[in-house]
Design a protein around this motif. Structure first.
Motif, mmCIF file in Angstrom:
data_model
loop_
_atom_site.group_PDB
_atom_site.id
_atom_site.type_symbol
_atom_site.label_atom_id
_atom_site.label_comp_id
_atom_site.label_asym_id
_atom_site.label_seq_id
_atom_site.Cartn_x
_atom_site.Cartn_y
_atom_site.Cartn_z
ATOM 1 N N ASN A 10 2.054 -60.456 80.976
ATOM 2 C CA ASN A 10 1.558 -61.493 81.869
ATOM 3 C C ASN A 10 0.843 -62.524 81.003
ATOM 4 O O ASN A 10 -0.279 -62.310 80.554
ATOM 5 C CB ASN A 10 0.609 -60.900 82.917
ATOM 6 C CG ASN A 10 0.110 -61.938 83.898
ATOM 7 O OD1 ASN A 10 -0.207 -63.063 83.526
ATOM 8 N ND2 ASN A 10 0.021 -61.567 85.166
ATOM 9 N N ASN A 12 -0.203 -65.555 81.748
ATOM 10 C CA ASN A 12 -1.296 -66.271 82.414
ATOM 11 C C ASN A 12 -1.356 -67.740 81.987
ATOM 12 O O ASN A 12 -2.407 -68.260 81.620
ATOM 13 C CB ASN A 12 -2.633 -65.567 82.146
ATOM 14 C CG ASN A 12 -3.743 -66.047 83.066
ATOM 15 O OD1 ASN A 12 -3.497 -66.699 84.075
ATOM 16 N ND2 ASN A 12 -4.978 -65.727 82.717
ATOM 17 N N GLY A 13 -0.184 -68.386 82.029
ATOM 18 C CA GLY A 13 -0.106 -69.800 81.688
ATOM 19 C C GLY A 13 0.632 -70.023 80.386
ATOM 20 O O GLY A 13 0.012 -69.993 79.317
ATOM 21 N N GLU A 37 3.510 -64.909 85.414
ATOM 22 C CA GLU A 37 2.505 -65.963 85.590
ATOM 23 C C GLU A 37 2.718 -67.108 84.607
ATOM 24 O O GLU A 37 1.812 -67.501 83.869
ATOM 25 C CB GLU A 37 1.087 -65.405 85.469
ATOM 26 C CG GLU A 37 0.546 -64.877 86.785
ATOM 27 C CD GLU A 37 -0.975 -64.852 86.836
ATOM 28 O OE1 GLU A 37 -1.557 -65.796 87.415
ATOM 29 O OE2 GLU A 37 -1.566 -63.891 86.313
ATOM 30 N N LYS A 39 3.042 -70.157 85.454
ATOM 31 C CA LYS A 39 2.223 -71.258 85.972
ATOM 32 C C LYS A 39 2.768 -72.607 85.513
ATOM 33 O O LYS A 39 2.015 -73.500 85.105
ATOM 34 C CB LYS A 39 0.762 -71.092 85.540
ATOM 35 C CG LYS A 39 0.068 -69.881 86.141
ATOM 36 C CD LYS A 39 -1.393 -69.797 85.731
ATOM 37 C CE LYS A 39 -2.092 -68.610 86.370
ATOM 38 N NZ LYS A 39 -3.500 -68.501 85.955
ATOM 39 N N SER A 64 1.889 -74.455 88.908
ATOM 40 C CA SER A 64 0.492 -74.030 89.075
ATOM 41 C C SER A 64 0.277 -72.523 89.191
ATOM 42 O O SER A 64 -0.799 -72.033 88.888
ATOM 43 C CB SER A 64 -0.152 -74.706 90.292
ATOM 44 O OG SER A 64 -0.108 -76.113 90.155
ATOM 45 N N TRP A 65 1.283 -71.771 89.666
ATOM 46 C CA TRP A 65 1.080 -70.327 89.778
ATOM 47 C C TRP A 65 2.439 -69.624 89.744
ATOM 48 O O TRP A 65 3.487 -70.227 89.765
ATOM 49 C CB TRP A 65 0.305 -69.957 91.048
ATOM 50 C CG TRP A 65 0.991 -70.335 92.315
ATOM 51 C CD1 TRP A 65 1.997 -69.668 92.964
ATOM 52 C CD2 TRP A 65 0.717 -71.488 93.131
ATOM 53 N NE1 TRP A 65 2.377 -70.319 94.102
ATOM 54 C CE2 TRP A 65 1.598 -71.443 94.239
ATOM 55 C CE3 TRP A 65 -0.189 -72.548 93.026
ATOM 56 C CZ2 TRP A 65 1.598 -72.419 95.231
ATOM 57 C CZ3 TRP A 65 -0.176 -73.518 94.017
ATOM 58 C CH2 TRP A 65 0.701 -73.452 95.095
ATOM 59 N N ASN A 66 2.367 -68.277 89.679
ATOM 60 C CA ASN A 66 3.572 -67.441 89.667
ATOM 61 C C ASN A 66 4.483 -67.793 88.491
ATOM 62 O O ASN A 66 4.055 -68.336 87.493
ATOM 63 C CB ASN A 66 4.317 -67.523 90.994
ATOM 64 C CG ASN A 66 3.438 -67.137 92.180
ATOM 65 O OD1 ASN A 66 2.552 -66.303 92.038
ATOM 66 N ND2 ASN A 66 3.673 -67.754 93.324
ATOM 67 N N HIS A 92 7.883 -67.899 96.669
ATOM 68 C CA HIS A 92 7.198 -67.509 95.439
ATOM 69 C C HIS A 92 8.200 -67.082 94.370
ATOM 70 O O HIS A 92 9.164 -66.374 94.651
ATOM 71 C CB HIS A 92 6.226 -66.363 95.707
ATOM 72 C CG HIS A 92 5.033 -66.748 96.504
ATOM 73 N ND1 HIS A 92 3.866 -66.025 96.486
ATOM 74 C CD2 HIS A 92 4.808 -67.788 97.342
ATOM 75 C CE1 HIS A 92 2.967 -66.595 97.280
ATOM 76 N NE2 HIS A 92 3.526 -67.665 97.818
ATOM 77 N N ARG A 94 8.758 -64.710 91.856
ATOM 78 C CA ARG A 94 8.162 -63.428 91.477
ATOM 79 C C ARG A 94 9.164 -62.402 90.963
ATOM 80 O O ARG A 94 8.749 -61.343 90.492
ATOM 81 C CB ARG A 94 7.412 -62.822 92.677
ATOM 82 C CG ARG A 94 6.192 -63.620 93.093
ATOM 83 C CD ARG A 94 5.410 -62.885 94.182
ATOM 84 N NE ARG A 94 4.191 -63.593 94.540
ATOM 85 C CZ ARG A 94 3.031 -63.466 93.913
ATOM 86 N NH1 ARG A 94 2.941 -62.642 92.883
ATOM 87 N NH2 ARG A 94 1.970 -64.128 94.304
ATOM 88 N N ASN A 112 -0.883 -60.137 94.110
ATOM 89 C CA ASN A 112 -2.195 -59.535 93.899
ATOM 90 C C ASN A 112 -2.745 -58.941 95.189
ATOM 91 O O ASN A 112 -3.240 -57.821 95.208
ATOM 92 C CB ASN A 112 -3.141 -60.593 93.318
ATOM 93 C CG ASN A 112 -4.549 -60.092 93.137
ATOM 94 O OD1 ASN A 112 -5.321 -60.022 94.091
ATOM 95 N ND2 ASN A 112 -4.900 -59.736 91.914
#
Length: 288
Positions: A10, A12-13, A37, A39, A64-66, A92, A94, A112
């Motif tokens: 992950n 996270n960006g 993630e 993003k 911005s996310w996922n 989403h 995912r 989450n």
């Protein structure tokens, strides 16, 4: 390639942590990587940098996310599905699935679910049900399959430093854990736990209260193997050094090594028999 190394991370960006990703790819050299993630929208995925590192990729971004991606060393993964079936209104990003180095790889970022109770937790459980339903067919497909990603589930109290601090969190709720166990009951092997049945292994340390410095972690990143792959599991681990880098993700890459032996001649046959999704793949032509 007798030993196949598959990792989940992950990020996270991906735009802000691209240098960390490239450093890890160069140092550890996994053969297949599942990222979560991102993003970032599809157009912002840094495919040129990924190619320069020696990897091909497919990706399913979101602003911005996922966002999820599958990287493969020296080749482009062959996309077989993006998005889980069962909810046409789910926007989403995912789930992404593809074939790489003779293995079907499902990359997932499970919701989450916080705060709970509430609509976000309801969505988490509904998404989990869709995953369970879809995974049953994957498990019985006859192909070697790994389901890797951020499951946002702490399976047991042995997978967290202190469950009392997280009793209200969606990651520890009985409903979340029950669905994870129901997924395993299909026959999937939790590879990290299989290799380390009695050890506390963490893959995530949040940014609060010096949880990284105190090793107050959680195990929420999992690589599940079906019956075709589980006997090939040789080792597993967590690249904790990545979490210690400046501006690191709150996750560390989690990986397994599989002994694929000489039985790779079925890869081309696998590629031709996979069902393709209705969404065009983002496979690009390149040379490592």
């Amino acid at each position: 390639m007798d030993i196949l190394k598959i990792a989940t991370f992950n990020i996270n960006g991906i735009r802000s942590r691209l240098p960390a990703l490239l450093e890890w790819l160069e140092r550890e050299g996994p053969d297949v990587v599942c990222l979560q993630e991102l993003k970032a929208p599809d157009a912002a995925f840094p495919i040129n940098d990924i190619h320069a590192a020696g990897y091909g990729a497919i990706w399913h971004g979101q602003a911005s996310w996922n966002g999820v991606a599958i990287l493969a060393k020296g080749m482009d993964p062959l996309e077989s599905r993006r998005g889980l079936p069962g909810d046409e209104g789910d926007t989403h990003s995912r789930y992404l699935e593809g074939a790489a180095h003779g293995v079907i790889v499902g990359c997932l970022y499970l919701p989450n679910g916080n705060p709970q109770p509430g609509p976000k937790f309801d969505y988490k459980l509904a998404w989990f049900e869709r995953l369970i339903n879809y995974a049953a067919g994957l498990y019985n497909s006859g192909h070697p399959v790994v389901l890797a990603g951020d499951y946002n589930v702490v399976p047991t109290d042995e997978d967290i430093y202190n469950p009392r601090s997280w009793l209200k969190d969606a990651l520890l709720q009985p409903e979340s854990r029950e669905r994870y166990q129901r997924l395993l009951a299909q026959g999937w092997t939790d590879s990290v736990r299989a290799r380390y049945p009695d050890e506390r292994i963490y893959t995530f340390w949040d940014y609060f209260r010096q949880h990284w410095q105190k090793n107050s972690g959680l195990r929420i990143d999992h690589l599940l193997l079906n019956a075709e792959l589980a006997p090939r599991l040789r080792s597993a681990g967590v690249d904790r050094w990545v979490r210690d880098r400046p501006r690191a993700s709150d996750h560390a890459p989690t990986w397994i090594e599989l002994d694929m032996g000489a039985k790779k001649e079925g890869a081309k046959r696998q590629r031709s028999t996979l069902k393709r999704s209705n969404t065009p793949s983002k496979i690009t032509a390149w040379s490592p």
